[in-house]
Design an enzyme around this catalytic site. Structure first.
Site, PDB file in Angstrom:
ATOM      1  N   ASP A  45      55.869 -57.045 -27.760  1.00 33.67           N
ATOM      2  CA  ASP A  45      56.215 -56.294 -28.973  1.00 33.67           C
ATOM      3  C   ASP A  45      56.251 -57.210 -30.181  1.00 33.67           C
ATOM      4  OD1 ASP A  45      58.449 -57.526 -27.825  1.00 33.67           O
ATOM      5  OD2 ASP A  45      59.839 -55.929 -28.367  1.00 33.67           O
TER       6      ASP A  45
ATOM      7  N   ASP B  66      44.789 -54.492 -23.846  1.00 36.81           N
ATOM      8  CA  ASP B  66      44.122 -53.297 -24.365  1.00 36.81           C
ATOM      9  C   ASP B  66      44.690 -52.948 -25.737  1.00 36.81           C
ATOM     10  OD1 ASP B  66      42.425 -50.987 -24.222  1.00 36.81           O
ATOM     11  OD2 ASP B  66      44.185 -49.797 -23.694  1.00 36.81           O
TER      12      ASP B  66
ATOM     13  N   LYS C  78      56.144 -59.246 -21.148  1.00 42.82           N
ATOM     14  CA  LYS C  78      57.489 -58.725 -21.423  1.00 42.82           C
ATOM     15  C   LYS C  78      58.419 -59.269 -20.337  1.00 42.82           C
ATOM     16  CE  LYS C  78      58.983 -55.609 -23.745  1.00 42.82           C
ATOM     17  NZ  LYS C  78      59.920 -55.683 -24.907  1.00 42.82           N
TER      18      LYS C  78
ATOM     19  N   TYR D 206      46.554 -51.000 -14.585  1.00 38.60           N
ATOM     20  CA  TYR D 206      45.323 -50.208 -14.512  1.00 38.60           C
ATOM     21  C   TYR D 206      44.900 -49.951 -13.069  1.00 38.60           C
ATOM     22  CZ  TYR D 206      43.724 -50.132 -19.389  1.00 38.60           C
ATOM     23  OH  TYR D 206      43.568 -49.881 -20.719  1.00 38.60           O
TER      24      TYR D 206
ATOM     25  N   ASP E 277      42.916 -53.860 -29.730  1.00 33.39           N
ATOM     26  CA  ASP E 277      42.619 -52.835 -30.740  1.00 33.39           C
ATOM     27  C   ASP E 277      43.284 -53.205 -32.064  1.00 33.39           C
ATOM     28  OD1 ASP E 277      41.098 -51.195 -29.055  1.00 33.39           O
ATOM     29  OD2 ASP E 277      42.019 -49.381 -29.857  1.00 33.39           O
TER      30      ASP E 277
HETATM   31  C1  IPM Z   1      38.751 -50.846 -23.558  1.00 32.72           C
HETATM   32  C2  IPM Z   1      38.862 -49.363 -23.359  1.00 32.72           C
HETATM   33  C3  IPM Z   1      38.943 -49.097 -21.864  1.00 32.72           C
HETATM   34  C4  IPM Z   1      40.224 -49.713 -21.371  1.00 32.72           C
HETATM   35  C5  IPM Z   1      38.857 -47.604 -21.476  1.00 32.72           C
HETATM   36  C6  IPM Z   1      37.621 -46.962 -22.016  1.00 32.72           C
HETATM   37  C7  IPM Z   1      38.918 -47.442 -19.979  1.00 32.72           C
HETATM   38  O1  IPM Z   1      39.940 -48.857 -24.066  1.00 32.72           O
HETATM   39  O2  IPM Z   1      37.805 -51.454 -23.022  1.00 32.72           O
HETATM   40  O3  IPM Z   1      39.605 -51.394 -24.245  1.00 32.72           O
HETATM   41  O4  IPM Z   1      41.303 -49.127 -21.500  1.00 32.72           O
HETATM   42  O5  IPM Z   1      40.144 -50.832 -20.847  1.00 32.72           O
HETATM   43 MG    MG Z   2      40.894 -50.249 -25.311  1.00 36.27          MG
END
Ligand code: IPM
Ligand code: MG
Length: 370
Positions: free
Chosen positions: A227, A251, A194, A143, A255
Site C-alpha cells: 500500500d 498486476d 504485505k 492467481y 498498471d
Molecule cells: C496483465 C493482465 C492479466 C493479469 C489478465 C488479462 C489475466 O491484467 O497481464 O496484467 O491479470 O495478469
Molecule cells: Mg494487469
C-alpha cells in the site's frame, strides 16, 4: 544458440493484429537491410481462437509456443466474449501460456520518454527521466494457489476463496531476476509485499533479504509494504529502480506505474521462464495496453509498444542488444520528429495513424544504416 531463430506471432484480438502488422514490417526490414532473419509462425489466440476453434488457446498453438524460441503476443479480449464463463474467456490464453511454459518473471518497464514528458497526468518534474522496472512474479501467488473456488455453505450462502502461496524456491528465482537486472541498472531493488498482515509476505521478505545477503551484497535492498508503495509511486516515482513483487501486487502496481508515463500505448513487457540446460528459456513479449476494442480496426492504434516489445525480444531472447537499442532509438527519434498517434497527441504535433507511425520508425532505422 542455433542459427535459426523461431518466432511465434500471436496477434490476438482488437488492435493486436493492427499493431503486429507494424512489427512484421520491422522484421521484414531487418531481413532485407540487415541480413537478420527469423523463422516465423503465426497463429490465433484469445477471442480469435474462440471463434475459429472454440477455445482461447488450442493444443496446436500451445505446441507452437513450446517450440518457439520467443513469442510475440498482441492482445486478447473484447466485449464479444465478456459473457463467457471464467474458464473460457480469452484472458485464459495468457494465463495458460504463463503456467504451461513456466513464465515466472514478468518484466514491466515504466519509462518516460523525454518527448512525451507532458503526456503524464503527473507534473513533469515528478516523472521526467523515470526509468523503473517492475519484476512481477507471474506463475504463482493467489492467481494459481490452491485451494480456490466457490462453495455453497449449509445455510445456502456462497463462499468464494483463493489462496496466496509462495515457496522459498519461487521467491528466490524471481528475486534473482530482479537482482541481476538491478546490477545492470542503478543497483537498487525495492521488494514489495504485505508482511505486516500476511505470512506469505513475511516469508517473501525473509527470503529476499537472505538472497541479497548471500548473493548480491553489492545491491541496495529496501522493503516496502504494497500500500505504501502505491502511494510512493505517485508521490516520488524516481526513487525506484527495480521493484520485485508478487503476482497480484505486481498486476496492480504495474498498471499504476504505466500511467505515470501517461502513455500506455508505449509500454512493452517481457515474461521469462527459467534458463534451461541448452541455455535457452521460454519467453513471451507483449505490449501492456491490451486489445482496446473501442478503437480496433480504425488504424489509429499506437504500434510503438508492440515494436518496443519486439526490441525486448531481441535483447532478452537473442542477446541482440545492439539491434534492440537501435530500434528503441528509432522510436524515440520518430517521436522527437513530432509524430503522434491519438493516445499520445500533444499540442503542435502531427496526428498520424498506425501505419504512418510504423513507417516513421522504419525511416529512422533506414537513416541509422552506415
Ligand atoms: C496483465 C493482465 C492479466 C493479469 C489478465 C488479462 C489475466 O491484467 O497481464 O496484467 O491479470 O495478469
Ligand atoms: Mg494487469
Amino acid at each position: 544458440m542455433s542459427a535459426r531463430k523461431n518466432l511465434l506471432l500471436l496477434p490476438g484480438d482488437g488492435i493486436g493484429p493492427e499493431v503486429m502488422r507494424e512489427v512484421k514490417r520491422v522484421i521484414d526490414w531487418l531481413d532485407r537491410r540487415r541480413g537478420i532473419s527469423f523463422e516465423i509462425e503465426e497463429d490465433l489466440v484469445g477471442g480469435a481462437s474462440i471463434e475459429a476453434r472454440g477455445t482461447p488457446l488450442s493444443a496446436r498453438t500451445l505446441d507452437l509456443a513450446r517450440a518457439a524460441d520467443a513469442i510475440l503476443f498482441g492482445a486478447v479480449g473484447g466485449p464479444a466474449w465478456d459473457h463467457l464463463g471464467f474458464a473460457n474467456r480469452p484472458e485464459i490464453a495468457i494465463l495458460t501460456l504463463r503456467r504451461e511454459l513456466g513464465l515466472f518473471a514478468n518484466l514491466r518497464p515504466a519509462i518516460v520518454y523525454d518527448p512525451l514528458v507532458s503526456s503524464s497526468t503527473l507534473k513533469p518534474d515528478i516523472v521526467r527521466g523515470l526509468d523503473m522496472m517492475i519484476v512481477r512474479e507471474s506463475t504463482g501467488g493467489i492467481y494459481f494457489g490452491e485451494p480456490r473456488g466457490v462453495e455453497t455453505l449449509p445455510d445456502g450462502q456462497k463462499r468464494g476463496f483463493n489462496t496466496e502461496v509462495y515457496t522459498t524456491y519461487e521467491i528466490e528465482r524471481v528475486g534473482r531476476v530482479a537482482f541481476d537486472l538491478a546490477r545492470k541498472r542503478k543497483s537498487r531493488v525495492a521488494s514489495v509485499e504485505k508482511s505486516n498482515v500476511m505470512e506469505s509476505g513475511l516469508l517473501w521478505r525473509q527470503v529476499i533479504t537472505a538472497l541479497r545477503d548471500a548473493e548480491y551484497p553489492d545491491v541496495a535492498l529496501t522493503h516496502v509494504l504494497a500500500d505504501n508503495c502505491a502511494m510512493q509511486m505517485v508521490r516520488n516515482p524516481l526513487q525506484y529502480d527495480v521493484i520485485v513483487t508478487t503476482n497480484l501486487f505486481g498486476d496492480l502496481l504495474s498498471d499504476l506505474a504505466s500511467m505515470l508515463t501517461g502513455s500506455l500505448g508505449m509500454l512493452p513487457s517481457a515474461t521469462l521462464g527459467e534458463v534451461r540446460e541448452d541455455g535457452k528459456r521460454h519467453a513471451l513479449y507483449e505490449p501492456i495496453h491490451g486489445s482496446a476494442p473501442d478503437i480496433a480496426g480504425r488504424g489509429v492504434a499506437n504500434p510503438l509498444a508492440q515494436i518496443l516489445s519486439f526490441a525486448l525480444l531481441l535483447r532478452y531472447s537473442f542477446a541482440m542488444e545492439g539491434v534492440a537499442a537501435e530500434i528503441e532509438a528509432a522510436v524515440v527519434r520518430a517521436l522527437r520528429n513530432g509524430l503522434r498517434t491519438a493516445d499520445i497527441m500533444a499540442p503542435g504535433a502531427a496526428r498520424v495513424g498506425t501505419g504512418v507511425m510504423g513507417e516513421a520508425v522504419l525511416r529512422e532505422l533506414e537513416k541509422s544504416l552506415p
